[in-house]
Design a protein around this motif. Sequence first.
Motif, PDB file in Angstrom:
ATOM      1  N   PHE A   1       9.524 -11.465  -4.142  1.00  0.00           N
ATOM      2  CA  PHE A   1       8.883 -12.926  -3.692  1.00  0.00           C
ATOM      3  C   PHE A   1       7.493 -12.598  -3.482  1.00  0.00           C
ATOM      4  N   ALA A   2       6.555 -12.200  -4.370  1.00  0.00           N
ATOM      5  CA  ALA A   2       5.261 -11.881  -4.083  1.00  0.00           C
ATOM      6  C   ALA A   2       4.461 -13.163  -3.702  1.00  0.00           C
ATOM      7  N   ASP A   3       4.949 -14.461  -4.042  1.00  0.00           N
ATOM      8  CA  ASP A   3       4.224 -15.408  -3.711  1.00  0.00           C
ATOM      9  C   ASP A   3       4.426 -16.030  -2.306  1.00  0.00           C
ATOM     10  N   LYS A   4       5.561 -15.387  -1.807  1.00  0.00           N
ATOM     11  CA  LYS A   4       5.756 -15.981  -0.417  1.00  0.00           C
ATOM     12  C   LYS A   4       4.742 -15.348   0.588  1.00  0.00           C
ATOM     13  N   GLU A   5       4.308 -16.119   1.485  1.00  0.00           N
ATOM     14  CA  GLU A   5       3.517 -15.861   2.497  1.00  0.00           C
ATOM     15  C   GLU A   5       3.960 -15.186   3.590  1.00  0.00           C
ATOM     16  N   ARG A   6       5.245 -15.416   4.058  1.00  0.00           N
ATOM     17  CA  ARG A   6       5.819 -14.831   5.237  1.00  0.00           C
ATOM     18  C   ARG A   6       7.536 -14.873   5.055  1.00  0.00           C
TER      19      ARG A   6
ATOM     20  N   TYR B   1      17.593  -6.042  17.920  1.00  0.00           N
ATOM     21  CA  TYR B   1      18.177  -5.895  16.435  1.00  0.00           C
ATOM     22  C   TYR B   1      17.138  -6.740  15.895  1.00  0.00           C
ATOM     23  N   ALA B   2      16.400  -6.179  14.720  1.00  0.00           N
ATOM     24  CA  ALA B   2      15.060  -6.943  14.220  1.00  0.00           C
ATOM     25  C   ALA B   2      15.910  -7.425  12.779  1.00  0.00           C
ATOM     26  N   GLN B   3      16.410  -8.365  12.806  1.00  0.00           N
ATOM     27  CA  GLN B   3      17.232  -8.889  11.530  1.00  0.00           C
ATOM     28  C   GLN B   3      16.315  -9.444  10.409  1.00  0.00           C
ATOM     29  N   GLY B   4      16.317  -8.892   9.232  1.00  0.00           N
ATOM     30  CA  GLY B   4      15.129  -9.266   8.330  1.00  0.00           C
ATOM     31  C   GLY B   4      14.247  -8.052   8.034  1.00  0.00           C
ATOM     32  N   LEU B   5      14.247  -7.172   8.979  1.00  0.00           N
ATOM     33  CA  LEU B   5      13.393  -6.075   8.540  1.00  0.00           C
ATOM     34  C   LEU B   5      14.117  -4.947   8.125  1.00  0.00           C
TER      35      LEU B   5
ATOM     36  N   SER C   1      16.224  -5.410   1.543  1.00  0.00           N
ATOM     37  CA  SER C   1      15.209  -4.779   2.482  1.00  0.00           C
ATOM     38  C   SER C   1      13.986  -5.449   2.504  1.00  0.00           C
ATOM     39  N   ILE C   2      13.308  -5.458   3.555  1.00  0.00           N
ATOM     40  CA  ILE C   2      11.911  -6.021   3.593  1.00  0.00           C
ATOM     41  C   ILE C   2      10.960  -5.579   2.376  1.00  0.00           C
ATOM     42  N   GLU C   3      11.063  -4.597   1.952  1.00  0.00           N
ATOM     43  CA  GLU C   3      10.150  -4.111   0.909  1.00  0.00           C
ATOM     44  C   GLU C   3      10.609  -4.863  -0.239  1.00  0.00           C
ATOM     45  N   ASP C   4      11.959  -4.763  -0.613  1.00  0.00           N
ATOM     46  CA  ASP C   4      12.560  -5.683  -1.789  1.00  0.00           C
ATOM     47  C   ASP C   4      12.142  -6.971  -1.891  1.00  0.00           C
ATOM     48  N   LYS C   5      12.161  -7.620  -0.381  1.00  0.00           N
ATOM     49  CA  LYS C   5      11.659  -9.085  -0.622  1.00  0.00           C
ATOM     50  C   LYS C   5      10.673  -9.271  -0.963  1.00  0.00           C
ATOM     51  N   VAL C   6       9.376  -8.445  -0.365  1.00  0.00           N
ATOM     52  CA  VAL C   6       8.028  -8.472  -0.628  1.00  0.00           C
ATOM     53  C   VAL C   6       7.802  -8.258  -2.197  1.00  0.00           C
TER      54      VAL C   6
ATOM     55  N   ARG D   1       0.777  -1.226   0.027  1.00  0.00           N
ATOM     56  CA  ARG D   1      -0.052   0.027  -0.035  1.00  0.00           C
ATOM     57  C   ARG D   1       0.824   1.128   0.053  1.00  0.00           C
ATOM     58  N   ASN D   2       2.090   1.015   0.393  1.00  0.00           N
ATOM     59  CA  ASN D   2       2.935   2.294   0.356  1.00  0.00           C
ATOM     60  C   ASN D   2       4.174   2.259  -0.172  1.00  0.00           C
ATOM     61  N   ILE D   3       4.344   1.148  -1.060  1.00  0.00           N
ATOM     62  CA  ILE D   3       5.400   0.979  -2.093  1.00  0.00           C
ATOM     63  C   ILE D   3       5.898   2.454  -2.730  1.00  0.00           C
ATOM     64  N   HIS D   4       4.962   3.126  -3.124  1.00  0.00           N
ATOM     65  CA  HIS D   4       5.310   4.318  -3.817  1.00  0.00           C
ATOM     66  C   HIS D   4       5.946   5.429  -2.865  1.00  0.00           C
ATOM     67  N   ARG D   5       6.107   5.039  -1.729  1.00  0.00           N
ATOM     68  CA  ARG D   5       6.813   6.024  -0.971  1.00  0.00           C
ATOM     69  C   ARG D   5       8.134   5.558  -0.387  1.00  0.00           C
ATOM     70  N   SER D   6       8.465   4.239  -0.906  1.00  0.00           N
ATOM     71  CA  SER D   6       9.763   3.565  -0.811  1.00  0.00           C
ATOM     72  C   SER D   6      10.783   4.293  -1.666  1.00  0.00           C
ATOM     73  N   PRO D   7      12.038   4.728  -1.019  1.00  0.00           N
ATOM     74  CA  PRO D   7      12.908   5.143  -2.037  1.00  0.00           C
ATOM     75  C   PRO D   7      13.605   4.296  -2.965  1.00  0.00           C
ATOM     76  N   LEU D   8      13.296   3.132  -2.664  1.00  0.00           N
ATOM     77  CA  LEU D   8      13.801   2.117  -3.582  1.00  0.00           C
ATOM     78  C   LEU D   8      12.976   1.818  -4.751  1.00  0.00           C
ATOM     79  N   TYR D   9      11.852   2.443  -4.672  1.00  0.00           N
ATOM     80  CA  TYR D   9      10.981   2.065  -5.843  1.00  0.00           C
ATOM     81  C   TYR D   9      10.541   3.326  -6.472  1.00  0.00           C
ATOM     82  N   ASN D  10      10.698   4.567  -5.937  1.00  0.00           N
ATOM     83  CA  ASN D  10      10.189   5.783  -6.498  1.00  0.00           C
ATOM     84  C   ASN D  10      11.371   6.684  -7.007  1.00  0.00           C
ATOM     85  N   GLY D  11      12.433   6.017  -7.054  1.00  0.00           N
ATOM     86  CA  GLY D  11      13.686   6.857  -7.736  1.00  0.00           C
ATOM     87  C   GLY D  11      14.548   7.331  -6.744  1.00  0.00           C
ATOM     88  N   THR D  12      14.363   7.732  -5.356  1.00  0.00           N
ATOM     89  CA  THR D  12      15.046   8.484  -4.557  1.00  0.00           C
ATOM     90  C   THR D  12      16.516   7.666  -4.619  1.00  0.00           C
TER      91      THR D  12
END
Length: 618
Positions: free
Chosen positions: A283-288, A304-308, A275-280, A253-264
Amino acid sequence: MEKVYDAIVIGGGHAGVEAALALARTGLRTLMMTLTPDAIAYMACNPSIGGTAKGHLVREIDALGGQMGLNADATALQMRMLNSGKGEAVHSLRAQSDKIKYHLNMKRTLEEQENLDILQAEAAEILTKNGAVCGVKTALGDVYSARAAVVATGVYLNADIITGEWKKESGPSGFAAATLLTENLISLGLDVRRFKTGTPARLDGRTVDYSRMQEQEGEDVYPFSFMTEGKVESTAKCYLTYTTQATKDVIMRNIHRSPLYNGTIKSTGPRYCPSIEDKVMRFADKERHQIFLEPESAFTHEVYAQGLSSSLPFDVQEEMYHTVTGLERARIVRYAYAIEYDCIDSTRLLPTLQVKGVQGLYTAGQINGSSGYEEAAAQGIMAGLNASLWLREKEPLVLSRDEAYIGVLIDDLVTKGTNEPYRMMTARAEHRLHLRQENADMRLTPKGRAAGLVDDKRWEKLEKKRKEFELFSPLLAKFAPKALSDAFLTEIKEGGAGTYSYEQLFKRTGCNTSVVRRFFPDWEGCDERVLGELITSCRYSGYMEKQRAAIEREKKMASRALPPDLDYLNMHGLRLEARQKLDKIRPLDLGQAARISGVSPADITVLMVHLAGRREDE
């Protein structure tokens, strides 16, 4: 204040500390410049040392006489042996470190090291005269004289912190960025590019619901350093949890605000630590996705929240983190961020990590395009040692790919280069059966001794181990008593009762040190670690013979030196890509030429024919 040194190390991170210690311990007057002593050996990302393939690097650094392994042992909160279900060649030790204690211990080690001074200063210019280093000028205009310099600036060069729409010129964790050195490096002939990495949020551990997570306990295992006595006790716990569908929904819902995907963010990030947004998104089919909660220190409640890892805006991070199982009420202490920084094209380096065309100038760590504390430290000790050897007018130390993971790491960087932050993996080491973490001392301590870095105490320990091998290795050919042999095979659930040599028995899958000691009195007096290495060598003996043959073939090719004046651009028969790559990298021998990406076997044949013709002309 004395301003004349033998060598200057620019940077106090994991590469810088190993380089500075290597120079000082080999008797050279050394200055380490750091933007702040508060960031010496700072763990800006994961508070851990080791891991898959990285554990091998730490053992090798230690075997050469470095400090990382000793410091990791002294500050470990938890230790585990990764890949223990696989073969011994890929077993990798990993320590969850006390981040605060790790920094303080290393800082004290540097402060107490003879021949080493620490200075808070920003390096502005590496001074050269007649193509050789002659000193370093600081941002304040001070000049410090030296004949060698090691640049180990990590991720601080022109660093930018990015979180959502917010961007700030800064190093990691709020430390100042280094803004003056990049232009100077370019003027010295280095090509600069932008890389990116990132880190997750830190959470208040008191607000985490660990009861909804899977507990990850440590193990009492042998330490990183061959000098640390006994095993290191694990006192802390880590926890495994998972993202949910709600996590994915928030990100999408917020991917357009991600610097990785809006060109920043336009720079290249680490493919093996997305990053977690890159993994999502990838790997769109992965449930978790797995998330590990790891303590940062015994002196703080932060975890430390490794993976996030993320560069999403603050408000999105708040919503996203609270969708993870067990983090519904977690309080964020430090937000996640991405960091962009300058680094160099590592193919502009010699295998010694000296910059081509600038005598006495070396680079190490993330400035060379690598990622990770361990990769940085490995380059640091090699750059420091080679700078020291050059200053002492001794032959350089270059580790080949069949001698060390460090050799694989450096050869990959200087021969192939990297278009993304480079991470060491066991799959990169084609001779990994030989390069096991437990035999790093046998492989490398003699080289560290010859280079002047291994002290008497470490050398005596290796000599004692060698004598153990000399005493017990001949026993492998001895035949075990049949009754004991039959009982042993029954115990490890292997068939084939009969008379076997110890070497034949040690090849069996279920064989380990404890069961050998229990059944065979001949081995009761053998050191535990030596016995383990003997069992492993028996198990791998057939494969290792094949690898030895391959290594010999490679050495024959590597022995064919390439003259430095070869005109690759006009060499008849070479493909255009090969001409350009060979001219840029200027390989030292045929072996290195064959490892260059874009140089084919046919191109190597052309080189061999050219060399043969050149010899006839001479």
